[in-house]
Design a protein around this motif. Structure first.
Motif, PDB file in Angstrom:
ATOM      1  N   LEU A1222      -6.660  -2.057  40.568  1.00  0.00           N
ATOM      2  CA  LEU A1222      -5.648  -1.643  39.601  1.00  0.00           C
ATOM      3  C   LEU A1222      -4.296  -1.593  40.299  1.00  0.00           C
ATOM      4  O   LEU A1222      -4.111  -0.854  41.266  1.00  0.00           O
ATOM      5  N   TYR A1223      -3.344  -2.388  39.798  1.00  0.00           N
ATOM      6  CA  TYR A1223      -1.995  -2.426  40.369  1.00  0.00           C
ATOM      7  C   TYR A1223      -1.039  -1.786  39.384  1.00  0.00           C
ATOM      8  O   TYR A1223      -1.142  -1.977  38.158  1.00  0.00           O
ATOM      9  N   THR A1224      -0.060  -1.026  39.942  1.00  0.00           N
ATOM     10  CA  THR A1224       0.899  -0.279  39.120  1.00  0.00           C
ATOM     11  C   THR A1224       2.300  -0.566  39.616  1.00  0.00           C
ATOM     12  O   THR A1224       2.541  -0.603  40.837  1.00  0.00           O
ATOM     13  N   CYS A1225       3.230  -0.793  38.664  1.00  0.00           N
ATOM     14  CA  CYS A1225       4.652  -0.947  38.975  1.00  0.00           C
ATOM     15  C   CYS A1225       5.378   0.241  38.359  1.00  0.00           C
ATOM     16  O   CYS A1225       5.289   0.467  37.141  1.00  0.00           O
ATOM     17  N   LYS A1226       6.091   1.022  39.173  1.00  0.00           N
ATOM     18  CA  LYS A1226       6.744   2.250  38.733  1.00  0.00           C
ATOM     19  C   LYS A1226       8.237   2.136  38.980  1.00  0.00           C
ATOM     20  O   LYS A1226       8.659   1.754  40.087  1.00  0.00           O
ATOM     21  N   ALA A1227       9.071   2.419  37.921  1.00  0.00           N
ATOM     22  CA  ALA A1227      10.528   2.362  38.019  1.00  0.00           C
ATOM     23  C   ALA A1227      11.090   3.767  37.823  1.00  0.00           C
ATOM     24  O   ALA A1227      10.709   4.462  36.870  1.00  0.00           O
TER      25      ALA A1227
END
Length: 1274
Positions: A1222-1227
């Motif tokens: 599971l990959y997550t991109c957080k801004a």
């Protein structure tokens, strides 16, 4: 098909008349012969010589001047094969490499094809009394500083070209641009004959990465790089301190013809610089002189190759000083440029220019400005010419292929018919005229819109040729004479001539003329002696003549004397019969009167006269003549006394007439012969005749013997030689055999069929020719391929044709060769064998495993051998056998270079064993076998659709484009594939679908908007099903806005408001283009493009003008085809009102992070890079953090992170199954944060065996295999 040939025209527009080479109307030529070897393209027919008996020819009357535009000939350099021919009446010799002038023949110099007709015309010469009326004309030529000897000499070793052309004199001198490369330019210089001079050019190299390129030229085109030698040297130097390139040109021992204009060109990448300079050659006592253009264009030769070039040779001769007049100089060039072509002859005659043809060549070089056509890319030529009965193609090239085209003939429109055929080829429009006749000789034009181009077509009447010539007639008085001639065309006009005067054919004339088709007759019913003469017939394509002789009644000879050949000792009988009879006569032999005696009898009986000789002797041979009394006629015959020839081979002491000689020695064979008259001797070998003029082999005959001489005998001289003797008495033959012995031929290149680790086996064939002696044995030599030293392997002769060399080094290439030996000596070595290398087999292949199993096939793969060796690896051989047997079957008939192979044709349910061998030039390696048997049974594999990355998003195409999508999938056995659109089956007439074992293709040849929608793909194997949805969007140009209104007008501003278009083309509207037009001109100008809102204020409008506005809508396909225009206009009125501007508050663009494009679940292939992409919107700019399984990714070399214009990308380098998860991109920014997730699955991981090979612990392998099973089940 090539373009038709243009018809040559005279300046007055009339077609050129060609004079035949044998025309009788040509002016007489002086006694000058030119023996010239011209190039092939310059060869022309030579005129028939005219003998003048040593007297000067009378000048011919001037013919009408005909100007011909001839092709310009290339200048002569370095002893070119082009001859320089002199003019008629000028005693000059042009020394050239291939031309010699001799004053002893009667011929004219050969003419080029284009100039042949011009050579037969003479230019008008002004009369002496008109000399005072000719205006003075002179031009200062650029090379007037060249000395007279320098211009006249033609024996230079090498030429440096010509100077400036006369047509460039009137051009304005432009100020040269500033130099961009040269910091020092070559300067003009002066040097004496035989002196040295150097020209220097310098280039600064501070800003240059490499050396610039420099070229030196003489004149306009001659590159001096190919002229370097003892008189010209080019030098280049570079100063590393000052960073300056110096280029020098040295001229050594300068000659007079080196003078002229030179040019230096320097290039570096896209930079260019050049400089011109002059070289002057001085000689004591010689000065410059001005040359009159009238003397420059005096004709030095008629129709020769140097016509049109300035000929100053006439200026070298001594001339009496002429009286200079005060007439002002006139610029003839300007007069000719502004004059019509039909006035060139008049102007040339006025100013005393006789070489009009050369002047026209100069005029032809002046560039003409042509108005560029908007409708035609290529117009018709000014004129075309075609033979009568031929076909012509008129071609134009259109700039706009959609424009309508019409063809006209003399102003009348031409309609398509079998006579006129119209063709279209791209932008070309072609009219073909078939079977051209005199009616087609007209003016043609073609109209494209408002433009028209014209041309003229000239139909050339074929000349009438003489097919059958007149035959000479010899008759007597009162006989009927009929002269017959046949021409090539029926009904042609001909003219009958007698002794050059036309024959009268009136009613009272003695001559009658008649015509029957192509045959023409001239009839004289009652011939008289006055009719004797030369009669000729003239046609447009040639003439024919014959002699008619009318005599009195001749003496009739009923039987003439016959030539006789009599054998020695046989009787001679001569007999003749004449009319009238009872006419006595006398017999003569070789002019001596014959008197009768005991051996010679002379008899006469009425018309018969006889001479008989009982026994012939050699003295009786000669010419016999019988002369009747009272007549000038005589009867003659020749008597030959002959003796048969004989060959006397008995005097030779050679057994069986065979002569043996060793090759290389001289052979002279003499054989006695006899015969009368002396026989003609011919030596022959087979069908080849040996000549007396032979160099190495020749035959000679001296009196009573003949000889055969071979200076250096060769093996080819072996054979039977035949001697043939012939004379009038008969023929004799004899044969002599010559045998030449020599060393044998070298054997053919040996073959090496078997190669071992340090030995080989070689064989060869015996030589084709053993030299005439048996082969005694052979010598063998070998060498390393990289070496030139041969080593002999045997010192005793080998009788066999095979040998085994030993003690060779493994891995080193070798070559072997063979010598043949006979009793004469040792032959030359054979050609070396093909290089061979003693080699050993490779080690066995490694890591043999099973890759795939079906009901009838088994796929295995392996790794290359660890040790390959010098022999390399040619391929692999795969074998299998059924378990429990030893019968190994070869699966691949040909070697495979791949490390993967599928064994086919197996029985379901059987067990087999597999092994693999590596093959190279040395043989097969030890086999690598599987440890366990393989059960041939297919394993069910659930289906899986592998949607390509670009199809996971909406697939967009324009209307009319082709849609071709390939969607791969997996599954065993072959899955069943179905497609649905919006839940309904797809009609095969609209969309083509093709399925295979591993993919499915959806194809739309011409997309329409109705093809848009969601397409569902279903793949099924038994009860296992996988689905995927592909969204296809077909877009088109949008419609215009629905309504455009003028909201307000104030000052120079107009406010516009419009509504969205009714049809957006199935794609979002990306902007609008607003245009304005003045009501007076209604010319539209674009105000703004790619505007996004539906309201705008147009500013900077001109006060007092009234404007209309229109708006185009735009999407991803482009602008709408039409625009919506305002119904009312906006009048800009000058007002004194003050506009109150409203206060404007800046918009707050700050916002918390928001992902406009989320992450998408992705499948990756192990070992291939993959990327994860998303886009985020935030102000101020957000900080982006990537996480895997909720753990932040920091300083990991396997990952690379990018962020550009809000697009965030994570690149995973060569992922492995461990990278799945599971990959997550957080801004994050000051206003908040946002994140998106996706799952990454890596396919094609390691097998259990591969993990064991890598040394992975068993508990980690077990964990990995369990995770892989869970992922597959999901």
């Amino acid at each position: 098909m090539p373009e038709p040939t243009k018809k040559d025209e005279m300046p007055n527009g009339q077609p050129e008349e060609s004079v035949a080479p044998d025309s009788k109307g040509a002016p007489p030529l002086p006694e000058i012969s030119l023996e010239i070897s011209p190039p092939p393209e310059a060869v022309a027919e030579v005129k028939e010589p005219v003998e003048t008996d040593g007297k000067k020819p009378e000048p011919a009357e001037p013919e009408p001047l005909q100007a011909m535009m001839a092709h310009e000939l290339s200048p002569i350099e370095n002893g070119s094969n082009q001859p320089q021919t002199g003019g008629v009446g000028v005693k000059e010799q042009a020394e050239s490499a291939n031309s010699t002038v001799k004053e002893e023949g009667h011929c004219s110099p050969p003419l080029p094809d284009d100039d042949a007709a011009a050579a037969n015309t003479t230019s008008p010469t002004p009369h002496a009394e008109d000399a005072s009326s000719i205006k003075k004309l002179s031009v200062d030529l650029p090379n007037d500083s060249v000395t007279v000897p320098a211009m006249g000499r033609k024996d230079s070793v090498w030429s440096l070209g010509d100077g400036q052309a006369p047509e460039d004199l009137d051009k304005p001198i432009d100020t040269p641009p500033l130099s961009i490369l040269l910091i020092e330019k070559p300067q003009s210089g002066t040097v004496n004959v035989g002196g040295d001079i150097t020209f220097v050019a310098k280039v600064e190299a501070k800003d240059l990465l490499r050396k610039p390129t420099i070229k030196w030229f003489k004149g306009k085109w001659m590159d001096l790089a190919s002229k370097t030698g003892k008189h010209l040297q080019l030098k280049e130097t570079f100063d590393r301190v000052t960073k300056i390139h110096t280029f020098e040109m040295h001229i050594i021992k300068a000659k007079e013809n080196y003078a002229g204009n030179y040019r230096c060109e320097v290039t570096y990448k896209d930079k260019f610089d050049s400089c011109s300079f002059d070289l002057e050659i001085k000689e004591d006592g010689q000065g410059s002189q001005n040359i009159d253009i009238r003397s420059a264009f005096k004709r030095s030769s008629e129709g020769q190759e140097d016509a049109g070039e300035l000929d100053f040779s006439g200026l070298l001769k001594h001339r009496e000083p002429k009286q200079q007049d005060d007439t002002p100089e006139v610029d003839v060039w300007e007069i000719l440029k502004n004059a019509r072509p039909d006035e060139y002859e008049k102007i040339a005659f006025m100013y005393g220019i006789t070489d009009l043809r050369g002047l026209l060549k100069r005029m032809k070089k002046i560039p003409k400005e042509e108005k560029k056509s908007e409708a035609f890319a290529k117009k018709l030529e000014p004129a075309y010419q075609v033979d009568k009965g031929g076909k012509i193609r008129l071609v134009v090239d259109l700039a706009d292929p959609t424009v309508d085209l019409k063809w006209y003939k003399n102003g009348q429109e031409i309609r398509p018919s079998p006579k006129y055929i119209f063709e279209h080829k791209g932008t070309q429009r072609i009219m073909v005229i078939n079977n051209c006749n005199s009616n087609d000789d007209a003016a043609y034009s073609v109209a494209a819109g408002d433009e028209k181009c014209t041309t003229e077509l000239f139909v050339k009447e074929l000349p009438v040729k003489i097919v059958k010539d007149i035959e000479a007639v010899k008759t007597t008085v009162n006989e009927r004479i009929e002269l017959e001639c046949e021409v090539s065309e029926a009904g042609a006009q001909v003219k009958w001539m007698k002794n050059g005067v036309e024959v009268p054919t009136g009613v009272r004339s003695r001559y009658r003329v008649k015509c029957e088709g192509t045959k023409h007759f001239l009839v004289i019913d009652d011939a008289s002696r006055e009719d004797t003469g030369t009669y000729s017939i003239m046609a447009s394509g040639g003439t024919s003549e014959a002699r008619v002789q009318v005599d009195l009644k001749p003496l009739k000879i009923y039987q003439d004397l016959q030539d006789m050949t009599v054998l020695l000792g046989q009787p001679i009988k001569l007999h003749c019969e004449i009319y009238p009879g009872n006419v006595p006569g006398r017999w003569y032999r070789n002019g001596q009167l014959i008197q009768p005696n005991d051996r010679i009898n002379i008899l006469q009986r009425h018309k018969n006269h006889r001479l008989e000789i009982e026994t012939s002797s050699l003295h009786d041979a000669g010419d016999y003549t019988f002369v009747p009394e009272g007549y000038s006629q005589s009867l003659s015959a020749k008597i030959h006394i002959v003796d048969p020839p004989r060959v006397h081979l008995d005097s030779l002491n050679f057994p069986e007439n065979t002569v043996t000689v060793v090759a290389g020695n001289k052979l002279r064979l003499e054989i006695p012969i006899s015969g009368e008259p002396a026989p003609r001797v011919v030596w022959m070998k087979g069908e080849r005749v040996i000549l007396e003029s032979g160099h190495r082999v020749r035959a000679e005959t001296y009196g009573d013997q003949t000889s055969l001489t071979i200076e250096v005998t060769e093996r080819e001289d072996t054979g039977n030689y035949k001697i043939v003797l012939q004379n009038e008495a008969g023929e004799a033959t004899a044969s002599v055999k010559i045998k030449v012995v020599d060393i044998p031929d070298p054997p053919e290149a040996p073959l090496v069929p078997v190669v071992g680790g340090d030995w080989c086996s070689m064989t060869w064939e015996p030589p084709k020719y053993d030299g005439g002696s048996p082969i005694l044995g052979y010598f063998i030599e070998r060498k390393k391929k990289q070496s030139s030293r041969w080593m002999r392997l045997n010192f005793d002769l080998i009788k066999e044709t095979s040998f085994e060399p030993k003690k060779m080094i493994e891995g080193v290439p070798y070559e072997v060769r063979v010598f043949a030996v006979n009793a004469i000596g040792v032959s030359k070595p054979s050609e070396p064998s093909k290089a061979f290398t003693p080699l050993a087999v490779t080690s066995e292949p490694t890591m043999l495993v099973v890759d795939d199993v079906t009901d009838t096939t088994v796929t295995v793969k392996w790794r290359p051998p660890e040790t390959i060796g010098a022999a390399g690896l040619d391929g692999y051989l795969v074998e299998y056998c059924v378990e429990g047997t030893d019968d190994w079957v070869v699966s691949n008939k040909e070697l495979t270079e791949k490390t993967r192979y599928t064994i086919t044709g197996l029985s379901p349910g059987c067990k087999i064993l597999v092994r693999v061998k590596a093959i190279n030039a040395a043989g097969a390696s030890a086999p690598r076998s599987l440890q366990h048997s393989i059960l041939v049974k297919e394993v069910i594999e659930p289906p899986k659709i592998r949607v390509p990355r670009h199809l996971k998003q909406t697939y967009t195409r324009r209307v009319g484009e082709a849609v071709n999508l390939v969607v791969p999938f997996m599954g065993k056995p072959r899955p069943k594939v179905t497609w649905l659109k919006e839940g309904k089956p797809i009609e095969p007439t609209h969309v083509s679908i093709r399925n295979s074992d591993c993919d499915s293709i959806i194809f739309i040849r011409k997309a329409e908007r109705s093809h848009s929608g969601k397409y569902e793909m279903t793949v099924q194997v038994d009860n296992h099903v996988d689905k995927a949805i592909i969204d296809i969007q077909i877009v088109d140009l949008p419609g215009p806005p629905q309504c455009v209104t003028i909201e307000d007008v104030w000052g120079g501003n107009v406010a516009l408001v419009w509504t969205l278009p009714k049809d957006n083309g199935n794609a979002p509207i990306t902007g609008y283009t607003i245009q304005k037009a003045d009501k007076k001109t209604m010319e539209w100008f674009t105000c703004i493009e790619h505007y996004h809102r539906t309201c705008i204020t147009i500013t900077e409008l001109v006060v007092g003008n009234e404007y209309f506005f229109r708006i185009f809508s735009e999407n991803m396909c482009g602008l709408s085809e039409t625009a919506t225009q305002t119904k009312k206009s906006a009048l800009i009125v000058k007002e004194g009102l003050q506009v109150k501007t409203q206060e404007y508050n800046d918009h707050d663009f700050k916002e918390a992070p928001r992902f406009t494009q989320p992450l998408i679940n992705t499948f990756a292939v192990a070992g291939y890079n993959t990327t994860l992409n998303c886009s985020v919107r935030a102000n101020p700019r957000a900080k982006v953090i990537w996480m895997k399984n909720k753990i932040i990714i920091i300083d990991d070399p396997r990952y690379r992170m990018f962020s550009n214009q809000g697009v965030c990308t994570l690149e995973i380098r060569k992922p492995s199954p461990y990278d799945g998860g599971l990959y997550t991109c957080k801004a994050i920014n000051d206003l908040g944060e946002a994140q998106v997730d996706c799952k990454l699955e890596v396919k094609g991981g390691f097998t259990f065996y591969e993990l064991m090979q890598r040394g992975v612990p068993l508990h980690l392998i077990d964990k990995y295999m369990n995770e892989a099973k869970i992922v597959e089940q999901k």
